[in-house]
Every structure is written in structure tokens, then in C-alpha cells.
Write a protein that holds these residues in place. Structure first.
Motif, PDB file in Angstrom:
ATOM      1  N   TRP A 229      11.383  -7.337  49.653  1.00 41.30           N
ATOM      2  CA  TRP A 229      11.467  -6.593  50.917  1.00 41.30           C
ATOM      3  C   TRP A 229      10.981  -5.155  50.733  1.00 41.30           C
ATOM      4  CZ3 TRP A 229      15.019  -2.518  52.171  1.00 41.30           C
ATOM      5  CH2 TRP A 229      14.893  -2.073  53.494  1.00 41.30           C
ATOM      6  N   LEU A 230      11.439  -4.504  49.657  1.00 41.10           N
ATOM      7  CA  LEU A 230      11.037  -3.106  49.428  1.00 41.10           C
ATOM      8  C   LEU A 230       9.528  -2.984  49.221  1.00 41.10           C
ATOM      9  CD1 LEU A 230      13.963  -1.842  47.161  1.00 41.10           C
ATOM     10  CD2 LEU A 230      13.380  -1.012  49.461  1.00 41.10           C
ATOM     11  N   ALA A 231       8.916  -4.016  48.652  1.00 37.73           N
ATOM     12  CA  ALA A 231       7.473  -3.978  48.420  1.00 37.73           C
ATOM     13  C   ALA A 231       6.683  -4.304  49.682  1.00 37.73           C
ATOM     14  CB  ALA A 231       7.108  -4.971  47.314  1.00 37.73           C
ATOM     15  N   SER A 232       7.360  -4.849  50.693  1.00 36.72           N
ATOM     16  CA  SER A 232       6.648  -5.367  51.868  1.00 36.72           C
ATOM     17  C   SER A 232       6.507  -4.319  52.965  1.00 36.72           C
ATOM     18  CB  SER A 232       7.399  -6.582  52.432  1.00 36.72           C
ATOM     19  OG  SER A 232       8.535  -6.131  53.166  1.00 36.72           O
ATOM     20  N   ASP A 233       5.666  -4.624  53.938  1.00 40.97           N
ATOM     21  CA  ASP A 233       5.491  -3.717  55.090  1.00 40.97           C
ATOM     22  C   ASP A 233       6.746  -3.642  55.946  1.00 40.97           C
ATOM     23  OD1 ASP A 233       2.983  -3.110  54.279  1.00 40.97           O
ATOM     24  OD2 ASP A 233       1.968  -4.500  55.652  1.00 40.97           O
ATOM     25  N   ASP A 234       7.653  -4.611  55.809  1.00 46.49           N
ATOM     26  CA  ASP A 234       8.919  -4.530  56.553  1.00 46.49           C
ATOM     27  C   ASP A 234       9.726  -3.303  56.137  1.00 46.49           C
ATOM     28  OD1 ASP A 234       8.396  -6.764  58.001  1.00 46.49           O
ATOM     29  OD2 ASP A 234       9.712  -8.095  56.861  1.00 46.49           O
ATOM     30  N   ALA A 235       9.441  -2.779  54.935  1.00 49.16           N
ATOM     31  CA  ALA A 235      10.131  -1.571  54.459  1.00 49.16           C
ATOM     32  C   ALA A 235       9.198  -0.356  54.529  1.00 49.16           C
ATOM     33  CB  ALA A 235      10.631  -1.781  53.033  1.00 49.16           C
ATOM     34  N   ALA A 236       8.281  -0.375  55.498  1.00 46.75           N
ATOM     35  CA  ALA A 236       7.236   0.663  55.569  1.00 46.75           C
ATOM     36  C   ALA A 236       7.789   2.076  55.712  1.00 46.75           C
ATOM     37  CB  ALA A 236       6.297   0.354  56.736  1.00 46.75           C
ATOM     38  N   TYR A 237       9.034   2.197  56.241  1.00 50.86           N
ATOM     39  CA  TYR A 237       9.605   3.544  56.437  1.00 50.86           C
ATOM     40  C   TYR A 237      10.754   3.802  55.467  1.00 50.86           C
ATOM     41  CZ  TYR A 237      10.413   7.773  59.194  1.00 50.86           C
ATOM     42  OH  TYR A 237      10.532   9.082  59.600  1.00 50.86           O
ATOM     43  N   VAL A 238      10.769   3.074  54.359  1.00 54.55           N
ATOM     44  CA  VAL A 238      11.831   3.221  53.353  1.00 54.55           C
ATOM     45  C   VAL A 238      11.206   3.758  52.070  1.00 54.55           C
ATOM     46  CG1 VAL A 238      13.619   2.031  52.023  1.00 54.55           C
ATOM     47  CG2 VAL A 238      13.064   1.248  54.338  1.00 54.55           C
ATOM     48  N   SER A 239      11.645   4.920  51.625  1.00 49.90           N
ATOM     49  CA  SER A 239      11.164   5.460  50.351  1.00 49.90           C
ATOM     50  C   SER A 239      12.215   6.391  49.753  1.00 49.90           C
ATOM     51  CB  SER A 239       9.839   6.211  50.543  1.00 49.90           C
ATOM     52  OG  SER A 239       9.208   6.395  49.286  1.00 49.90           O
ATOM     53  N   GLY A 240      12.259   6.449  48.441  1.00 49.87           N
ATOM     54  CA  GLY A 240      13.183   7.340  47.728  1.00 49.87           C
ATOM     55  C   GLY A 240      14.603   6.804  47.638  1.00 49.87           C
ATOM     56  N   GLN A 241      14.801   5.516  47.978  1.00 50.17           N
ATOM     57  CA  GLN A 241      16.153   4.951  48.039  1.00 50.17           C
ATOM     58  C   GLN A 241      16.485   4.125  46.798  1.00 50.17           C
ATOM     59  OE1 GLN A 241      17.936   5.972  50.786  1.00 50.17           O
ATOM     60  NE2 GLN A 241      16.017   7.104  51.047  1.00 50.17           N
ATOM     61  N   THR A 242      17.763   4.095  46.466  1.00 51.80           N
ATOM     62  CA  THR A 242      18.279   3.135  45.491  1.00 51.80           C
ATOM     63  C   THR A 242      19.232   2.216  46.246  1.00 51.80           C
ATOM     64  OG1 THR A 242      18.091   4.629  43.586  1.00 51.80           O
ATOM     65  CG2 THR A 242      19.668   2.829  43.397  1.00 51.80           C
ATOM     66  N   ILE A 243      18.846   0.954  46.361  1.00 51.43           N
ATOM     67  CA  ILE A 243      19.598  -0.011  47.181  1.00 51.43           C
ATOM     68  C   ILE A 243      20.476  -0.870  46.266  1.00 51.43           C
ATOM     69  CG2 ILE A 243      19.395  -1.849  48.919  1.00 51.43           C
ATOM     70  CD1 ILE A 243      17.678   0.231  50.023  1.00 51.43           C
ATOM     71  N   GLY A 244      21.762  -0.847  46.478  1.00 47.50           N
ATOM     72  CA  GLY A 244      22.674  -1.669  45.695  1.00 47.50           C
ATOM     73  C   GLY A 244      22.528  -3.146  46.027  1.00 47.50           C
ATOM     74  N   VAL A 245      22.509  -3.975  44.984  1.00 44.73           N
ATOM     75  CA  VAL A 245      22.528  -5.443  45.169  1.00 44.73           C
ATOM     76  C   VAL A 245      23.689  -5.902  44.295  1.00 44.73           C
ATOM     77  CG1 VAL A 245      21.173  -7.578  45.100  1.00 44.73           C
ATOM     78  CG2 VAL A 245      19.996  -5.377  45.305  1.00 44.73           C
ATOM     79  N   ASN A 246      24.923  -5.726  44.823  1.00 44.68           N
ATOM     80  CA  ASN A 246      26.087  -5.786  43.930  1.00 44.68           C
ATOM     81  C   ASN A 246      27.268  -6.575  44.515  1.00 44.68           C
ATOM     82  OD1 ASN A 246      27.438  -4.013  45.756  1.00 44.68           O
ATOM     83  ND2 ASN A 246      26.424  -2.270  44.809  1.00 44.68           N
ATOM     84  N   GLY A 247      27.029  -7.340  45.576  1.00 40.87           N
ATOM     85  CA  GLY A 247      28.105  -8.157  46.137  1.00 40.87           C
ATOM     86  C   GLY A 247      29.205  -7.337  46.793  1.00 40.87           C
ATOM     87  N   GLY A 248      28.915  -6.060  47.064  1.00 37.30           N
ATOM     88  CA  GLY A 248      29.886  -5.229  47.782  1.00 37.30           C
ATOM     89  C   GLY A 248      30.748  -4.351  46.890  1.00 37.30           C
ATOM     90  N   VAL A 249      30.456  -4.310  45.586  1.00 36.51           N
ATOM     91  CA  VAL A 249      31.303  -3.550  44.653  1.00 36.51           C
ATOM     92  C   VAL A 249      31.433  -2.090  45.073  1.00 36.51           C
ATOM     93  CG1 VAL A 249      31.532  -2.728  42.270  1.00 36.51           C
ATOM     94  CG2 VAL A 249      30.814  -5.064  42.711  1.00 36.51           C
ATOM     95  N   LEU A 250      30.313  -1.471  45.452  1.00 36.66           N
ATOM     96  CA  LEU A 250      30.365  -0.072  45.902  1.00 36.66           C
ATOM     97  C   LEU A 250      30.246   0.011  47.420  1.00 36.66           C
ATOM     98  CD1 LEU A 250      28.220   1.985  43.331  1.00 36.66           C
ATOM     99  CD2 LEU A 250      30.684   1.643  43.408  1.00 36.66           C
ATOM    100  N   GLY A 251      30.525  -1.086  48.094  1.00 35.22           N
ATOM    101  CA  GLY A 251      30.264  -1.146  49.531  1.00 35.22           C
ATOM    102  C   GLY A 251      31.306  -0.488  50.400  1.00 35.22           C
ATOM    103  N   SER A 252      32.541  -0.322  49.898  1.00 32.01           N
ATOM    104  CA  SER A 252      33.553   0.230  50.793  1.00 32.01           C
ATOM    105  C   SER A 252      34.586   0.986  49.974  1.00 32.01           C
ATOM    106  CB  SER A 252      34.239  -0.889  51.563  1.00 32.01           C
ATOM    107  OG  SER A 252      34.732  -1.852  50.656  1.00 32.01           O
TER     108      SER A 252
END
Ligand code: NAP
Length: 252
Positions: A229-252
Motif C-alpha cells: 500500500w505504501l508503495a502504491s498510488d493509493d498512498a500518494a499523499y503519505v510520506s515521512g510516516q512510520t506505520i505500526g503493523v503490530n496487532g494493536g500493541v501500541l494502538g490504545s
């Protein structure tokens, strides 16, 4: 789409390669593990080439880049997935050489391939995307995680700086921060924790599962979906982010 994936023979890197190839991309694979070559045949026409190379070695990066250009003709996406776990020791007892090696591979290696990819994208003047693999443990300090955590926190800040520098050229730079992903690297960590604390692998595995709100380990495929997704045009306005893929560990 022409993609370079480092660490492509590993658990997460192989899943990332599989995802890009099934989405129709052409991929060039880089890994220290010679078994990376076997992926050439197993991914049909999608894998255009491979190099056995150390991401932390400038000469290896330069040589592999020549191969990349022969195989792909250019680069649209670089995924920096190569990485190693840290020594099990605390910072006070850690060998400086062990600390340096983790930073060399995880942070300097990510810098070298991002730099090489960015230079080629700037020459092409067609934009592009760089996706780095940081970590949950680059977002919170843990006992025994000084080297690994510092290297991965560095990856997130490298990501932010390069996003600012390259944004005006249409090049987006982002990172994913996986949590507990079911790969050999993670199982090794659980074995080390069990040895350190006198428990067992299964006890440590259950402890991790209790920490994760979604109640399971992640998979390479979970991480690959966010990278794609980050490599695709669907993320065309996303840059400089670190996106967690962690099952919600840091989610709340
Ligand atoms: P893995 O199965 O050990 O895969 C890592 C791959 O990188 C291996 O094929 C390894 O080759 C290669 N590699 C190591 N050092 C290299 C170097 N200097 N140059 C080129 N290739 C090198 O680990 P993984 O779990 O898939 O991890 C992939 C990435 O995700 C890493 O950056 C890791 O830090 C990150 N991550 C993993 C988790 C997790 O829970 N698994 C969580 C957060 C972040 P060798 O096998 O020959 O060393």
C-alpha cells in the motif's frame, strides 16, 4: 513497477517479494543468504534478478546496483527489509562491536540502499517510493533491546528526514514498524528470552500473545500488505510516516 527488496530471503522479505510479484511488479532481490537465488525460479517472471550482498557494505551496494540497472532498467520502489536482531545483553554489558554491527546492518544498510535508490530515482525524474522496515522496538525501549531499538528508531528518523528532502522530487519515503511477526528472527528472540529468564519457549510465546490485542502473531503477509500500500498510488499523499503493523500493541 520496478522494485528492489533487500532481505528478500527472510520471512518478511520473502512475503513482500511474493506480494509485489503477484501484484504484477518486477523485482530485484538482495540478501546475504544465498538461498535468495532460489526465489528467481519460484516467482515466475516477476523476479528479474538477485544479488548476494551485504547491505552495510558500500562496495556490495554499488556492485548490486549495477546488476539492478541491467535487470530492471530503473527503480520505482526500494524496500529496505534486511535486518538482524540485537545481542541479548543489556547496554551495560554489551560488547561495542555487537552494538556497532546491529547499527551497521539495520541503520547504515537502510541508509545506503535508500541513498542508492534515491540517486537513481532523481536521475529518472519520475518520482518513486522508499519503504523501510523499522520495528515496534524502535518505538519503545525494552530490556535487552538497546542496540536493536536504537538502530530501528534511527530508521524512523532517517525516514522522516529523507521524506522532507525527497518530497519536492515526488519521492515518498515511509516505514512500517512490525510488532511480533512469526518468523525465525522472532522465534530466536523468544528462545533467548526463555534462556535468560529460565522459562520455556511456549511460556514466552503465550506472554507475547497476551500483549497483542488482536490475539495472534502477525505474518509476513500482514506486513507485505502495508508495504505494498505504501508503495502504491493509493498512498500518494503519505510520506515521512512510520506505520505500526503490530496487532494493536501500541494502538490504545
Ligand atoms: P529474517 O527471517 O532473519 O530475515 C532477514 C533477512 O535479512 C535474512 O534473509 C538475512 O540473511 C538478511 N540479512 C541479514 N543481514 C543482512 C545483510 N547485512 N545484508 C543483506 N541481507 C541481510 O527476519 P525477519 O523477521 O523476516 O525480519 C525482516 C525485517 O523485519 C528486519 O529488518 C527485522 O528487523 C524487521 N522486524 C521483524 C520483526 C519480527 O517480529 N520478525 C519485528 C519487527 C521488525 P541471513 O539469514 O543470511 O542473515
Amino acid at each position: 513497477m520496478r522494485v528492489v527488496v533487500t532481505g528478500a530471503a527472510g520471512g518478511i522479505g520473502e512475503a513482500i517479494t511474493a506480494r509485489f510479484v503477484s501484484d504484477g511488479a518486477r523485482a530485484f532481490l538482495v540478501d546475504l543468504d544465498p538461498s535468495v537465488a532460489a526465489l528467481l525460479g519460484s516467482r515466475a517472471d516477476g523476479v528479474a534478478g538477485w544479488a548476494v550482498a551485504d547491505v552495510s557494505c558500500v562496495e556490495d551496494v554499488n556492485a548490486a546496483m549495477q546488476e539492478v540497472l541491467v535487470s530492471l532498467g530503473g527503480i520505482d520502489v526500494v524496500v529496505n527489509c534486511a535486518g538482524i536482531g540485537g545481542p541479548a545483553s543489556t547496554a551495560a554489558t554489551m560488547d561495542p562491536g555487537d552494538f556497532r554491527r546491529v547499527v551497521e546492518v539495520n541503520l547504515v544498510g537502510t541508509f545506503l540502499w535508500s541513498r542508492a535508490g534515491a540517486r537513481q530515482m532523481l536521475r529518472q525524474a519520475t518520482g518513486g517510493a522508499i519503504v523501510n522496515v523499522a520495528s515496534l522496538f524502535g518505538q519503545q525501549g525494552v530490556v535487552g533491546g538497546a542496540a536493536y531499538g536504537a538502530s530501528k528508531a534511527g530508521v524512523s528518523l532517517l525516514t522522516q528526514s529523507m521524506a522532507r528532502e525527497l518530497g519536492p522530487h515526488g519521492i515518498r519515503v515511509n516505514a512500517v514498524a512490525p510488532g511480533h511477526i512469526a518468523t525465525e528472527m522472532h522465534w530466536d528472540e523468544l528462545r533467548a528470552r526463555a534462556a535468560r529468564t529460565g522459562t520455556s519457549f511456549e511460556v514466552e510465546r503465550q506472554k507475547v500473545l497476551r500483549e497483542v490485542p488482536l490475539g495472534r502473531h502477525g505474518t509476513g503477509t500482514d506486513v507485505a500488505a502495508v508495504v505494498a500500500w505504501l508503495a502504491s498510488d493509493d498512498a500518494a499523499y503519505v510520506s515521512g510516516q512510520t506505520i505500526g503493523v503490530n496487532g494493536g500493541v501500541l494502538g490504545s
